[in-house]
Design a protein around this motif. Structure first.
Motif, PDB file in Angstrom:
ATOM      1  N   GLY A  73       5.141  10.553  -9.819  1.00 50.13           N
ATOM      2  CA  GLY A  73       3.671   9.852  -9.117  1.00 50.13           C
ATOM      3  C   GLY A  73       3.746   8.974 -10.177  1.00 50.13           C
ATOM      4  N   CYS A  74       4.280   8.806 -11.179  1.00 50.99           N
ATOM      5  CA  CYS A  74       3.863   7.778 -12.261  1.00 50.99           C
ATOM      6  C   CYS A  74       4.596   6.563 -12.730  1.00 50.99           C
ATOM      7  CB  CYS A  74       3.504   8.362 -13.357  1.00 50.99           C
ATOM      8  SG  CYS A  74       3.081   9.957 -14.107  1.00 50.99           S
ATOM      9  N   LEU A  75       3.956   5.634 -13.112  1.00 52.27           N
ATOM     10  CA  LEU A  75       4.567   4.125 -13.682  1.00 52.27           C
ATOM     11  C   LEU A  75       5.785   5.061 -15.278  1.00 52.27           C
ATOM     12  CD1 LEU A  75       1.751   2.117 -13.092  1.00 52.27           C
ATOM     13  CD2 LEU A  75       2.984   2.674 -11.810  1.00 52.27           C
ATOM     14  N   SER A  76       6.769   3.433 -14.526  1.00 51.21           N
ATOM     15  CA  SER A  76       6.945   4.294 -16.260  1.00 51.21           C
ATOM     16  C   SER A  76       7.099   3.111 -17.019  1.00 51.21           C
ATOM     17  CB  SER A  76       9.050   3.832 -15.219  1.00 51.21           C
ATOM     18  OG  SER A  76       9.386   4.603 -14.341  1.00 51.21           O
ATOM     19  N   PHE A  77       6.119   2.832 -17.264  1.00 56.81           N
ATOM     20  CA  PHE A  77       6.320   1.963 -18.269  1.00 56.81           C
ATOM     21  C   PHE A  77       5.038   2.131 -18.957  1.00 56.81           C
ATOM     22  CE2 PHE A  77       7.085  -1.610 -15.297  1.00 56.81           C
ATOM     23  CZ  PHE A  77       8.271  -2.128 -16.332  1.00 56.81           C
ATOM     24  N   PRO A  78       5.138   2.519 -20.602  1.00 63.63           N
ATOM     25  CA  PRO A  78       4.406   2.822 -21.152  1.00 63.63           C
ATOM     26  C   PRO A  78       3.409   2.261 -21.107  1.00 63.63           C
ATOM     27  CG  PRO A  78       5.948   2.013 -22.948  1.00 63.63           C
ATOM     28  CD  PRO A  78       6.369   1.347 -21.142  1.00 63.63           C
ATOM     29  N   GLY A 127       0.676  -0.653  -0.520  1.00 65.22           N
ATOM     30  CA  GLY A 127      -0.040  -0.063   0.036  1.00 65.22           C
ATOM     31  C   GLY A 127       0.707   1.364   0.267  1.00 65.22           C
ATOM     32  N   ARG A 128       2.503   1.047  -0.012  1.00 67.51           N
ATOM     33  CA  ARG A 128       3.039   2.169   0.085  1.00 67.51           C
ATOM     34  C   ARG A 128       3.918   2.349  -1.419  1.00 67.51           C
ATOM     35  NH1 ARG A 128       1.701   5.852   2.595  1.00 67.51           N
ATOM     36  NH2 ARG A 128       0.895   5.386   4.884  1.00 67.51           N
ATOM     37  N   VAL A 129       3.812   3.233  -1.679  1.00 64.60           N
ATOM     38  CA  VAL A 129       5.179   3.542  -2.955  1.00 64.60           C
ATOM     39  C   VAL A 129       6.966   4.260  -2.801  1.00 64.60           C
ATOM     40  CG1 VAL A 129       3.077   3.276  -4.846  1.00 64.60           C
ATOM     41  CG2 VAL A 129       4.043   5.572  -4.194  1.00 64.60           C
ATOM     42  N   ALA A 130       8.093   3.530  -3.252  1.00 65.42           N
ATOM     43  CA  ALA A 130       8.571   4.693  -3.455  1.00 65.42           C
ATOM     44  C   ALA A 130       9.154   5.178  -4.798  1.00 65.42           C
ATOM     45  CB  ALA A 130      10.076   4.134  -2.664  1.00 65.42           C
ATOM     46  N   THR A 131      10.263   6.115  -4.512  1.00 66.57           N
ATOM     47  CA  THR A 131      10.804   6.511  -6.045  1.00 66.57           C
ATOM     48  C   THR A 131      12.300   6.142  -6.390  1.00 66.57           C
ATOM     49  OG1 THR A 131      11.359   8.961  -4.767  1.00 66.57           O
ATOM     50  CG2 THR A 131       9.289   8.841  -6.021  1.00 66.57           C
ATOM     51  N   TYR A 132      12.110   5.977  -7.520  1.00 72.76           N
ATOM     52  CA  TYR A 132      13.869   5.312  -7.874  1.00 72.76           C
ATOM     53  C   TYR A 132      14.591   6.549  -7.408  1.00 72.76           C
ATOM     54  CZ  TYR A 132      11.371   3.275 -11.560  1.00 72.76           C
ATOM     55  OH  TYR A 132      10.907   2.848 -12.552  1.00 72.76           O
ATOM     56  N   GLN A 137       2.286  12.164  -2.020  1.00 75.42           N
ATOM     57  CA  GLN A 137       2.075  12.812  -0.268  1.00 75.42           C
ATOM     58  C   GLN A 137       1.134  11.981   0.555  1.00 75.42           C
ATOM     59  OE1 GLN A 137      -0.144  16.837  -1.028  1.00 75.42           O
ATOM     60  NE2 GLN A 137      -0.188  16.873   1.231  1.00 75.42           N
ATOM     61  N   LYS A 138       0.209  10.702  -0.490  1.00 81.93           N
ATOM     62  CA  LYS A 138      -0.755  10.256   0.118  1.00 81.93           C
ATOM     63  C   LYS A 138      -0.376   8.592   0.573  1.00 81.93           C
ATOM     64  CE  LYS A 138      -5.130   8.518   0.516  1.00 81.93           C
ATOM     65  NZ  LYS A 138      -6.469   8.219  -0.313  1.00 81.93           N
ATOM     66  N   PHE A 139       0.865   8.472  -0.407  1.00 77.17           N
ATOM     67  CA  PHE A 139       1.039   6.634  -0.589  1.00 77.17           C
ATOM     68  C   PHE A 139       3.019   6.463  -0.565  1.00 77.17           C
ATOM     69  CE2 PHE A 139      -2.720   6.734  -3.178  1.00 77.17           C
ATOM     70  CZ  PHE A 139      -3.711   5.696  -2.654  1.00 77.17           C
ATOM     71  N   GLN A 140       3.786   7.656  -0.420  1.00 81.29           N
ATOM     72  CA  GLN A 140       4.965   7.497  -0.204  1.00 81.29           C
ATOM     73  C   GLN A 140       5.342   6.801   1.247  1.00 81.29           C
ATOM     74  OE1 GLN A 140       7.452  10.607  -1.084  1.00 81.29           O
ATOM     75  NE2 GLN A 140       9.311   9.777  -2.107  1.00 81.29           N
ATOM     76  N   TRP A 141       6.385   5.665   0.668  1.00 81.96           N
ATOM     77  CA  TRP A 141       6.855   5.668   2.404  1.00 81.96           C
ATOM     78  C   TRP A 141       7.838   6.679   2.710  1.00 81.96           C
ATOM     79  CZ3 TRP A 141      11.507   1.916   1.798  1.00 81.96           C
ATOM     80  CH2 TRP A 141      11.952   1.398   3.136  1.00 81.96           C
ATOM     81  N   GLN A 142       7.572   6.620   3.934  1.00 79.13           N
ATOM     82  CA  GLN A 142       8.719   7.204   4.558  1.00 79.13           C
ATOM     83  C   GLN A 142       9.715   6.700   5.318  1.00 79.13           C
ATOM     84  OE1 GLN A 142       8.921  10.781   3.749  1.00 79.13           O
ATOM     85  NE2 GLN A 142       6.917  10.437   2.472  1.00 79.13           N
ATOM     86  N   PHE A 154      -5.002   5.507  -8.676  1.00 76.33           N
ATOM     87  CA  PHE A 154      -4.470   6.394  -9.198  1.00 76.33           C
ATOM     88  C   PHE A 154      -5.504   7.940  -9.476  1.00 76.33           C
ATOM     89  CE2 PHE A 154      -2.170   3.211  -9.070  1.00 76.33           C
ATOM     90  CZ  PHE A 154      -0.725   2.786 -10.313  1.00 76.33           C
ATOM     91  N   ASP A 155      -5.331   8.825  -9.755  1.00 72.05           N
ATOM     92  CA  ASP A 155      -5.561  10.173 -10.052  1.00 72.05           C
ATOM     93  C   ASP A 155      -4.846  10.662 -11.498  1.00 72.05           C
ATOM     94  OD1 ASP A 155      -7.461  11.678 -10.184  1.00 72.05           O
ATOM     95  OD2 ASP A 155      -6.755  13.353  -9.211  1.00 72.05           O
ATOM     96  N   ASN A 156      -6.050  10.487 -12.091  1.00 71.12           N
ATOM     97  CA  ASN A 156      -4.589  10.225 -14.267  1.00 71.12           C
ATOM     98  C   ASN A 156      -3.804   9.991 -14.278  1.00 71.12           C
ATOM     99  OD1 ASN A 156      -6.893  12.373 -15.747  1.00 71.12           O
ATOM    100  ND2 ASN A 156      -6.332  14.357 -14.758  1.00 71.12           N
ATOM    101  N   GLN A 157      -3.844   8.310 -13.956  1.00 71.85           N
ATOM    102  CA  GLN A 157      -2.631   7.990 -14.009  1.00 71.85           C
ATOM    103  C   GLN A 157      -1.429   8.183 -13.076  1.00 71.85           C
ATOM    104  OE1 GLN A 157      -3.303   5.260 -15.462  1.00 71.85           O
ATOM    105  NE2 GLN A 157      -4.979   5.865 -16.862  1.00 71.85           N
TER     106      GLN A 157
END
Length: 103
Positions: free
Chosen positions: A63-68, A19-24, A96-101, A88-91
């Motif tokens: 906040g986007c997926l990197s795949f086409p 339920g969380r995401v992290a950026t590269y 702010q809501k889902f990023q793992w800290q 997802f909102d507009n892909q």
């Protein structure tokens, strides 16, 4: 690729909770490799099928997926995240809501 650096990247990714995401870039920093976001992407591209690592929880800094959008990988990643409650909102995922800290 440096096996030690790969292991550090895998370690960080393995800690991202459901339920969380992290950026590269975030993964790179947490692995002690600041400014190596692309390395994180390269390491993920080389993961063997069925590795068990939650690769789908790593997204780009916008906040986007990197795949086409029309790719099978995009659909798989989006479905896995949605199954964990990430919306997802507009892909885009709200960082702010889902990023793992790193809690």
């Amino acid at each position: 690729m440096d096996p030690t650096k790969n292991a550090r990247i895998w370690q960080v990714i393995s800690l991202i909770p459901k339920g969380r995401v992290a950026t590269y870039g975030q993964v790179a920093r947490m692995a002690g490799l600041p400014n190596h976001a692309r390395m994180v992407g390269s390491v993920l591209k080389q993961l063997p099928n069925g590795s068990g690592l939650p690769w789908h929880r790593v997204i780009n800094s916008k906040g986007c997926l990197s795949f086409p959008r029309d790719s099978k990988q995009f659909s798989i990643q989006k479905e896995k995240l949605e199954a964990e409650g990430v919306t997802f909102d507009n892909q885009k995922v709200s960082l702010q809501k889902f990023q793992w800290q790193g809690e």
